[in-house]
Scaffold this motif. Structure first.
Motif, PDB file in Angstrom:
ATOM      1  N   SER A  94      -9.518 -20.389   3.432  1.00 34.65           N
ATOM      2  CA  SER A  94      -9.016 -19.493   2.394  1.00 34.65           C
ATOM      3  C   SER A  94      -7.499 -19.409   2.502  1.00 34.65           C
ATOM      4  O   SER A  94      -6.975 -18.615   3.272  1.00 34.65           O
ATOM      5  CB  SER A  94      -9.638 -18.099   2.565  1.00 34.65           C
ATOM      6  N   PRO A  95      -6.782 -20.229   1.733  1.00 36.46           N
ATOM      7  CA  PRO A  95      -5.333 -20.231   1.853  1.00 36.46           C
ATOM      8  C   PRO A  95      -4.670 -18.952   1.337  1.00 36.46           C
ATOM      9  O   PRO A  95      -3.492 -18.731   1.569  1.00 36.46           O
ATOM     10  CB  PRO A  95      -4.908 -21.437   1.021  1.00 36.46           C
ATOM     11  N   GLN A  96      -5.450 -18.116   0.661  1.00 38.41           N
ATOM     12  CA  GLN A  96      -4.922 -16.858   0.146  1.00 38.41           C
ATOM     13  C   GLN A  96      -5.833 -15.700   0.537  1.00 38.41           C
ATOM     14  O   GLN A  96      -7.034 -15.876   0.724  1.00 38.41           O
ATOM     15  CB  GLN A  96      -4.818 -16.890  -1.379  1.00 38.41           C
ATOM     16  N   VAL A  97      -5.229 -14.536   0.623  1.00 40.35           N
ATOM     17  CA  VAL A  97      -5.941 -13.282   0.849  1.00 40.35           C
ATOM     18  C   VAL A  97      -5.583 -12.373  -0.318  1.00 40.35           C
ATOM     19  O   VAL A  97      -4.409 -12.287  -0.703  1.00 40.35           O
ATOM     20  CB  VAL A  97      -5.502 -12.621   2.180  1.00 40.35           C
ATOM     21  N   THR A  98      -6.586 -11.723  -0.869  1.00 37.48           N
ATOM     22  CA  THR A  98      -6.344 -10.781  -1.961  1.00 37.48           C
ATOM     23  C   THR A  98      -6.677  -9.382  -1.485  1.00 37.48           C
ATOM     24  O   THR A  98      -7.724  -9.160  -0.873  1.00 37.48           O
ATOM     25  CB  THR A  98      -7.191 -11.136  -3.201  1.00 37.48           C
ATOM     26  N   VAL A  99      -5.765  -8.453  -1.759  1.00 35.17           N
ATOM     27  CA  VAL A  99      -5.962  -7.054  -1.402  1.00 35.17           C
ATOM     28  C   VAL A  99      -6.043  -6.254  -2.694  1.00 35.17           C
ATOM     29  O   VAL A  99      -5.208  -6.416  -3.586  1.00 35.17           O
ATOM     30  CB  VAL A  99      -4.804  -6.522  -0.527  1.00 35.17           C
ATOM     31  N   ILE A 100      -7.064  -5.414  -2.769  1.00 36.04           N
ATOM     32  CA  ILE A 100      -7.236  -4.539  -3.926  1.00 36.04           C
ATOM     33  C   ILE A 100      -7.054  -3.109  -3.439  1.00 36.04           C
ATOM     34  O   ILE A 100      -7.665  -2.700  -2.444  1.00 36.04           O
ATOM     35  CB  ILE A 100      -8.629  -4.715  -4.554  1.00 36.04           C
ATOM     36  N   TYR A 101      -6.200  -2.395  -4.138  1.00 40.40           N
ATOM     37  CA  TYR A 101      -5.929  -0.995  -3.830  1.00 40.40           C
ATOM     38  C   TYR A 101      -6.407  -0.187  -5.032  1.00 40.40           C
ATOM     39  O   TYR A 101      -6.133  -0.564  -6.175  1.00 40.40           O
ATOM     40  CB  TYR A 101      -4.434  -0.732  -3.684  1.00 40.40           C
ATOM     41  N   ALA A 102      -7.092   0.919  -4.806  1.00 41.28           N
ATOM     42  CA  ALA A 102      -7.524   1.787  -5.898  1.00 41.28           C
ATOM     43  C   ALA A 102      -7.560   3.222  -5.391  1.00 41.28           C
ATOM     44  O   ALA A 102      -7.791   3.466  -4.198  1.00 41.28           O
ATOM     45  CB  ALA A 102      -8.892   1.371  -6.419  1.00 41.28           C
ATOM     46  N   ALA A 103      -7.329   4.151  -6.300  1.00 45.00           N
ATOM     47  CA  ALA A 103      -7.356   5.561  -5.898  1.00 45.00           C
ATOM     48  C   ALA A 103      -7.656   6.435  -7.107  1.00 45.00           C
ATOM     49  O   ALA A 103      -7.425   6.050  -8.256  1.00 45.00           O
ATOM     50  CB  ALA A 103      -6.021   5.978  -5.279  1.00 45.00           C
ATOM     51  N   GLY A 104      -8.158   7.603  -6.791  1.00 48.43           N
ATOM     52  CA  GLY A 104      -8.389   8.641  -7.772  1.00 48.43           C
ATOM     53  C   GLY A 104      -8.010   9.964  -7.138  1.00 48.43           C
ATOM     54  O   GLY A 104      -7.385  10.007  -6.074  1.00 48.43           O
ATOM     55  N   ALA A 160       0.835  -1.206   0.000  1.00 50.03           N
ATOM     56  CA  ALA A 160       0.000   0.000   0.000  1.00 50.03           C
ATOM     57  C   ALA A 160       0.869   1.255   0.000  1.00 50.03           C
ATOM     58  O   ALA A 160       0.626   2.189  -0.766  1.00 50.03           O
ATOM     59  CB  ALA A 160      -0.930   0.003   1.207  1.00 50.03           C
ATOM     60  N   GLU A 161       1.888   1.277   0.844  1.00 54.83           N
ATOM     61  CA  GLU A 161       2.769   2.445   0.911  1.00 54.83           C
ATOM     62  C   GLU A 161       3.443   2.698  -0.433  1.00 54.83           C
ATOM     63  O   GLU A 161       3.532   3.844  -0.888  1.00 54.83           O
ATOM     64  CB  GLU A 161       3.811   2.255   2.017  1.00 54.83           C
ATOM     65  N   LEU A 162       3.904   1.632  -1.079  1.00 56.75           N
ATOM     66  CA  LEU A 162       4.552   1.772  -2.393  1.00 56.75           C
ATOM     67  C   LEU A 162       3.563   2.250  -3.449  1.00 56.75           C
ATOM     68  O   LEU A 162       3.885   3.133  -4.260  1.00 56.75           O
ATOM     69  CB  LEU A 162       5.188   0.449  -2.816  1.00 56.75           C
ATOM     70  N   ALA A 163       2.366   1.676  -3.463  1.00 57.90           N
ATOM     71  CA  ALA A 163       1.363   2.068  -4.453  1.00 57.90           C
ATOM     72  C   ALA A 163       0.962   3.532  -4.269  1.00 57.90           C
ATOM     73  O   ALA A 163       0.902   4.293  -5.242  1.00 57.90           O
ATOM     74  CB  ALA A 163       0.137   1.163  -4.355  1.00 57.90           C
ATOM     75  N   LEU A 164       0.712   3.934  -3.037  1.00 57.78           N
ATOM     76  CA  LEU A 164       0.327   5.320  -2.785  1.00 57.78           C
ATOM     77  C   LEU A 164       1.426   6.287  -3.222  1.00 57.78           C
ATOM     78  O   LEU A 164       1.140   7.334  -3.821  1.00 57.78           O
ATOM     79  CB  LEU A 164      -0.011   5.514  -1.306  1.00 57.78           C
ATOM     80  N   ALA A 165       2.665   5.939  -2.947  1.00 60.85           N
ATOM     81  CA  ALA A 165       3.785   6.788  -3.376  1.00 60.85           C
ATOM     82  C   ALA A 165       3.852   6.860  -4.906  1.00 60.85           C
ATOM     83  O   ALA A 165       4.028   7.940  -5.477  1.00 60.85           O
ATOM     84  CB  ALA A 165       5.096   6.263  -2.803  1.00 60.85           C
ATOM     85  N   GLU A 166       3.690   5.711  -5.545  1.00 64.96           N
ATOM     86  CA  GLU A 166       3.723   5.676  -7.015  1.00 64.96           C
ATOM     87  C   GLU A 166       2.602   6.518  -7.608  1.00 64.96           C
ATOM     88  O   GLU A 166       2.767   7.148  -8.641  1.00 64.96           O
ATOM     89  CB  GLU A 166       3.594   4.234  -7.494  1.00 64.96           C
ATOM     90  N   TRP A 167       1.455   6.532  -6.951  1.00 64.55           N
ATOM     91  CA  TRP A 167       0.312   7.292  -7.441  1.00 64.55           C
ATOM     92  C   TRP A 167       0.368   8.769  -7.062  1.00 64.55           C
ATOM     93  O   TRP A 167      -0.528   9.534  -7.385  1.00 64.55           O
ATOM     94  CB  TRP A 167      -0.981   6.688  -6.910  1.00 64.55           C
ATOM     95  N   GLY A 168       1.406   9.182  -6.340  1.00 64.96           N
ATOM     96  CA  GLY A 168       1.580  10.588  -5.988  1.00 64.96           C
ATOM     97  C   GLY A 168       0.718  11.049  -4.821  1.00 64.96           C
ATOM     98  O   GLY A 168       0.493  12.241  -4.646  1.00 64.96           O
ATOM     99  N   ILE A 169       0.265  10.122  -4.002  1.00 67.53           N
ATOM    100  CA  ILE A 169      -0.554  10.491  -2.839  1.00 67.53           C
ATOM    101  C   ILE A 169       0.372  10.850  -1.684  1.00 67.53           C
ATOM    102  O   ILE A 169       1.267  10.085  -1.331  1.00 67.53           O
ATOM    103  CB  ILE A 169      -1.511   9.340  -2.464  1.00 67.53           C
TER     104      ILE A 169
END
Length: 141
Positions: A68-78, A30-39
């Motif tokens: 549930s052997p896996q967890v999926t996280v979805i990150y989205a922003a505008g 999440a921290e990397l994605a937010l930084a990449e998106w300029g947040i």
């Protein structure tokens, strides 16, 4: 809400084993994605969003790993919205506490307090086959 989420231009999906290390990996991603998106990392919604994400992934690891052997996280922003979802394949859908329940429901109570306090939304969506669910959080940016 689906139309609003579909309009968010930034997206990232992470699928990890339902193990304790998933919490750290989801937060770091999440921290990397937010930084990449300029947040701005100092925006008032960012730290609460990271805490919310940590709580939701922790809940999936603790309560759903047996099914549930896996967890999926979805990150989205505008430009003015941040959305996070945590998905697992356990069919149980917890009840999201209201804003002033005071029922000591632990992590989900914290999630709701933070989400509602920032003017955000929370919803649980069942999978089409009923065999899992996603908890979606949206926060203003």
């Amino acid at each position: 809400m689906t139309a609003q989420l579909a309009a968010l231009p930034f997206r990232h999906v992470l699928t990890v084993p339902a193990e304790p290390s998933a919490v750290r990996l989801a937060r770091e991603t999440a921290e990397l994605a937010l930084a990449e998106w300029g947040i701005n990392p100092h925006h008032p919604s960012v730290d609460p969003a990271l805490l919310i994400l940590s709580e939701l992934v922790t809940n999936s690891v603790r309560h759903a790993a047996d099914r549930s052997p896996q967890v999926t996280v979805i990150y989205a922003a505008g430009a003015d919205c941040l959305a996070l979802a945590v998905h697992d394949r356990h069919p149980h859908r917890p009840t999201l506490p209201g804003p002033a329940t005071g029922d000591g429901a632990g992590g989900l109570a914290t999630v709701m307090e933070l989400t509602l306090g920032l003017g955000g939304t929370a919803v649980i969506r069942a999978d089409a086959d009923g065999g899992g669910k996603s908890i979606w959080i949206t926060l203003p940016l």
